[in-house]
Design a protein around this motif. Structure first.
Motif, PDB file in Angstrom:
ATOM      1  N   LEU A 141      -1.651   9.661  -5.488  1.00  0.00           N
ATOM      2  CA  LEU A 141      -1.562  10.777  -6.425  1.00  0.00           C
ATOM      3  C   LEU A 141      -0.748  11.924  -5.825  1.00  0.00           C
ATOM      4  CD1 LEU A 141      -2.400  12.218  -9.047  1.00  0.00           C
ATOM      5  CD2 LEU A 141      -4.493  12.940  -7.849  1.00  0.00           C
ATOM      6  N   VAL A 142       0.205  12.374  -6.591  1.00  0.00           N
ATOM      7  CA  VAL A 142       0.994  13.560  -6.251  1.00  0.00           C
ATOM      8  C   VAL A 142       0.712  14.617  -7.305  1.00  0.00           C
ATOM      9  CG1 VAL A 142       3.317  14.511  -6.019  1.00  0.00           C
ATOM     10  CG2 VAL A 142       2.797  12.230  -5.101  1.00  0.00           C
ATOM     11  N   THR A 143       0.265  15.773  -6.860  1.00  0.00           N
ATOM     12  CA  THR A 143      -0.010  16.883  -7.758  1.00  0.00           C
ATOM     13  C   THR A 143       0.833  18.074  -7.324  1.00  0.00           C
ATOM     14  OG1 THR A 143      -2.283  16.114  -8.070  1.00  0.00           O
ATOM     15  CG2 THR A 143      -1.777  18.372  -8.742  1.00  0.00           C
ATOM     16  N   VAL A 144       1.634  18.550  -8.258  1.00  0.00           N
ATOM     17  CA  VAL A 144       2.491  19.698  -7.982  1.00  0.00           C
ATOM     18  C   VAL A 144       2.006  20.848  -8.848  1.00  0.00           C
ATOM     19  CG1 VAL A 144       4.842  20.576  -7.853  1.00  0.00           C
ATOM     20  CG2 VAL A 144       4.401  18.116  -7.556  1.00  0.00           C
ATOM     21  N   SER A 145       1.452  21.847  -8.201  1.00  0.00           N
ATOM     22  CA  SER A 145       0.849  22.943  -8.941  1.00  0.00           C
ATOM     23  C   SER A 145       0.815  24.193  -8.087  1.00  0.00           C
ATOM     24  CB  SER A 145      -0.564  22.569  -9.369  1.00  0.00           C
ATOM     25  OG  SER A 145      -1.213  23.669  -9.988  1.00  0.00           O
ATOM     26  N   SER A 146       1.007  25.323  -8.740  1.00  0.00           N
ATOM     27  CA  SER A 146       0.907  26.601  -8.038  1.00  0.00           C
ATOM     28  C   SER A 146      -0.507  27.161  -8.153  1.00  0.00           C
ATOM     29  CB  SER A 146       1.925  27.591  -8.583  1.00  0.00           C
ATOM     30  OG  SER A 146       1.767  27.734  -9.984  1.00  0.00           O
TER      31      SER A 146
ATOM     32  N   GLN B 123       0.839  -1.187   0.000  1.00  0.00           N
ATOM     33  CA  GLN B 123       0.000   0.000   0.000  1.00  0.00           C
ATOM     34  C   GLN B 123       0.871   1.233   0.000  1.00  0.00           C
ATOM     35  OE1 GLN B 123      -3.022   0.079   2.989  1.00  0.00           O
ATOM     36  NE2 GLN B 123      -3.732   2.119   2.449  1.00  0.00           N
ATOM     37  N   ALA B 124       0.680   2.085  -0.987  1.00  0.00           N
ATOM     38  CA  ALA B 124       1.398   3.345  -1.073  1.00  0.00           C
ATOM     39  C   ALA B 124       0.491   4.457  -0.581  1.00  0.00           C
ATOM     40  CB  ALA B 124       1.831   3.618  -2.505  1.00  0.00           C
ATOM     41  N   CYS B 125       1.081   5.400   0.144  1.00  0.00           N
ATOM     42  CA  CYS B 125       0.309   6.543   0.616  1.00  0.00           C
ATOM     43  C   CYS B 125       1.244   7.725   0.793  1.00  0.00           C
ATOM     44  CB  CYS B 125      -0.412   6.216   1.911  1.00  0.00           C
ATOM     45  SG  CYS B 125       0.662   5.836   3.284  1.00  0.00           S
ATOM     46  N   GLY B 126       0.642   8.880   1.057  1.00  0.00           N
ATOM     47  CA  GLY B 126       1.428  10.077   1.311  1.00  0.00           C
ATOM     48  C   GLY B 126       1.334  11.133   0.230  1.00  0.00           C
ATOM     49  N   GLY B 127       0.616  10.833  -0.832  1.00  0.00           N
ATOM     50  CA  GLY B 127       0.478  11.807  -1.893  1.00  0.00           C
ATOM     51  C   GLY B 127      -0.378  12.988  -1.469  1.00  0.00           C
ATOM     52  N   GLY B 128      -0.410  13.986  -2.334  1.00  0.00           N
ATOM     53  CA  GLY B 128      -1.205  15.157  -2.047  1.00  0.00           C
ATOM     54  C   GLY B 128      -0.946  16.254  -3.041  1.00  0.00           C
ATOM     55  N   LEU B 129      -1.534  17.411  -2.770  1.00  0.00           N
ATOM     56  CA  LEU B 129      -1.366  18.597  -3.609  1.00  0.00           C
ATOM     57  C   LEU B 129      -0.347  19.522  -2.945  1.00  0.00           C
ATOM     58  CD1 LEU B 129      -2.180  20.537  -5.896  1.00  0.00           C
ATOM     59  CD2 LEU B 129      -4.051  21.323  -4.428  1.00  0.00           C
ATOM     60  N   VAL B 130       0.712  19.810  -3.656  1.00  0.00           N
ATOM     61  CA  VAL B 130       1.752  20.689  -3.134  1.00  0.00           C
ATOM     62  C   VAL B 130       2.150  21.700  -4.195  1.00  0.00           C
ATOM     63  CG1 VAL B 130       2.665  18.956  -1.541  1.00  0.00           C
ATOM     64  CG2 VAL B 130       3.602  19.142  -3.859  1.00  0.00           C
ATOM     65  N   GLN B 131       2.882  22.711  -3.754  1.00  0.00           N
ATOM     66  CA  GLN B 131       3.358  23.727  -4.675  1.00  0.00           C
ATOM     67  C   GLN B 131       4.771  23.388  -5.153  1.00  0.00           C
ATOM     68  OE1 GLN B 131       3.017  27.460  -2.591  1.00  0.00           O
ATOM     69  NE2 GLN B 131       0.847  27.656  -3.122  1.00  0.00           N
ATOM     70  N   PRO B 132       5.161  23.926  -6.276  1.00  0.00           N
ATOM     71  CA  PRO B 132       6.537  23.715  -6.738  1.00  0.00           C
ATOM     72  C   PRO B 132       7.535  24.119  -5.662  1.00  0.00           C
ATOM     73  CG  PRO B 132       5.230  24.699  -8.472  1.00  0.00           C
ATOM     74  CD  PRO B 132       4.365  24.696  -7.252  1.00  0.00           C
ATOM     75  N   GLY B 133       8.536  23.284  -5.491  1.00  0.00           N
ATOM     76  CA  GLY B 133       9.544  23.528  -4.471  1.00  0.00           C
ATOM     77  C   GLY B 133       9.265  22.861  -3.142  1.00  0.00           C
ATOM     78  N   ASP B 134       8.049  22.384  -2.957  1.00  0.00           N
ATOM     79  CA  ASP B 134       7.680  21.719  -1.705  1.00  0.00           C
ATOM     80  C   ASP B 134       8.227  20.299  -1.667  1.00  0.00           C
ATOM     81  OD1 ASP B 134       4.353  23.176  -1.147  1.00  0.00           O
ATOM     82  OD2 ASP B 134       6.386  23.956  -0.835  1.00  0.00           O
ATOM     83  N   SER B 135       8.022  19.666  -0.519  1.00  0.00           N
ATOM     84  CA  SER B 135       8.462  18.285  -0.314  1.00  0.00           C
ATOM     85  C   SER B 135       7.276  17.415   0.096  1.00  0.00           C
ATOM     86  CB  SER B 135       9.527  18.222   0.789  1.00  0.00           C
ATOM     87  OG  SER B 135      10.681  18.948   0.435  1.00  0.00           O
TER      88      SER B 135
ATOM     89  N   LEU C 261       9.931  19.605  -5.409  1.00  0.00           N
ATOM     90  CA  LEU C 261       9.002  19.038  -6.391  1.00  0.00           C
ATOM     91  C   LEU C 261       8.709  20.019  -7.506  1.00  0.00           C
ATOM     92  CD1 LEU C 261       6.727  17.140  -3.900  1.00  0.00           C
ATOM     93  CD2 LEU C 261       7.840  16.109  -5.891  1.00  0.00           C
ATOM     94  N   LYS C 262       8.526  19.462  -8.689  1.00  0.00           N
ATOM     95  CA  LYS C 262       8.265  20.242  -9.883  1.00  0.00           C
ATOM     96  C   LYS C 262       6.927  19.830 -10.474  1.00  0.00           C
ATOM     97  CE  LYS C 262      13.223  20.263 -10.900  1.00  0.00           C
ATOM     98  NZ  LYS C 262      14.260  19.948 -11.913  1.00  0.00           N
ATOM     99  N   PRO C 263       6.316  20.679 -11.258  1.00  0.00           N
ATOM    100  CA  PRO C 263       5.035  20.302 -11.887  1.00  0.00           C
ATOM    101  C   PRO C 263       5.137  19.005 -12.689  1.00  0.00           C
ATOM    102  CG  PRO C 263       5.376  22.660 -12.077  1.00  0.00           C
ATOM    103  CD  PRO C 263       6.638  22.101 -11.501  1.00  0.00           C
ATOM    104  N   GLU C 264       6.271  18.752 -13.285  1.00  0.00           N
ATOM    105  CA  GLU C 264       6.438  17.526 -14.070  1.00  0.00           C
ATOM    106  C   GLU C 264       6.534  16.270 -13.210  1.00  0.00           C
ATOM    107  OE1 GLU C 264       8.273  20.314 -14.284  1.00  0.00           O
ATOM    108  OE2 GLU C 264      10.399  19.881 -14.636  1.00  0.00           O
ATOM    109  N   ASP C 265       6.587  16.436 -11.903  1.00  0.00           N
ATOM    110  CA  ASP C 265       6.538  15.284 -10.995  1.00  0.00           C
ATOM    111  C   ASP C 265       5.108  14.831 -10.732  1.00  0.00           C
ATOM    112  OD1 ASP C 265       9.176  16.843  -9.139  1.00  0.00           O
ATOM    113  OD2 ASP C 265       9.363  15.150 -10.540  1.00  0.00           O
TER     114      ASP C 265
END
Length: 123
Positions: free
Chosen positions: A118-123, A3-15, A84-88
């Motif tokens: 799901l990992v979403t990197v967006s400003s 089971q994978a977990c820990g994803g979320g919505l973050v901004q560029p440069g975040d961890s 993190l980058k948007p392309e991630d």
């Protein structure tokens, strides 16, 4: 079962730190890989850690930003993702194969898969 977990919505440069937990078996004896699949694209290898010597391997696109590690006491494997980058942006999957070693980059080299996070990197 993985089971994978820990994803979320973050901004560029975040961890973010993704976790891969196993039930029913001990991860110590398995090589663990992380893959990701962006919308409309194939599932790509990101990183892996060998079962035997603990060596780690990274795709060029994440080298220096992502770190894979084991926590054998808790039967977990982590993927620390920094800068993190948007392309991630992608669904991230962990996978396992018993006794695996070396840079295991192909999907068919793994026997067990988690459901993805799901990992979403967006400003």
């Amino acid at each position: 079962q993985l089971q994978a977990c820990g994803g979320g919505l973050v901004q560029p440069g975040d961890s973010l730190r993704l976790s891969c937990a196993a039930s029913g078996f001990t991860l110590d004896y398995y090589a663990i890989g992380w893959f990701r699949q962006a919308p409309g694209k194939e599932r790509d290898w990101v990183s892996c850690i060998s079962s035997t010597d603990g060596r780690t391997y990274y795709a060029d696109s994440v080298k220096g930003r992502f770190t894979i590690s084991r926590d054998n006491a808790n039967n977990m494997v982590y993927l620390q993702m920094n800068n993190l980058k948007p392309e991630d942006t992608a669904v991230y999957y962990c996978a396992a194969v018993i006794g695996g070693w070396g840079p295991l980059k192909r999907l068919d080299q793994y026997d067990y898969w988690g459901q993805g996070t799901l990992v979403t990197v967006s400003s």
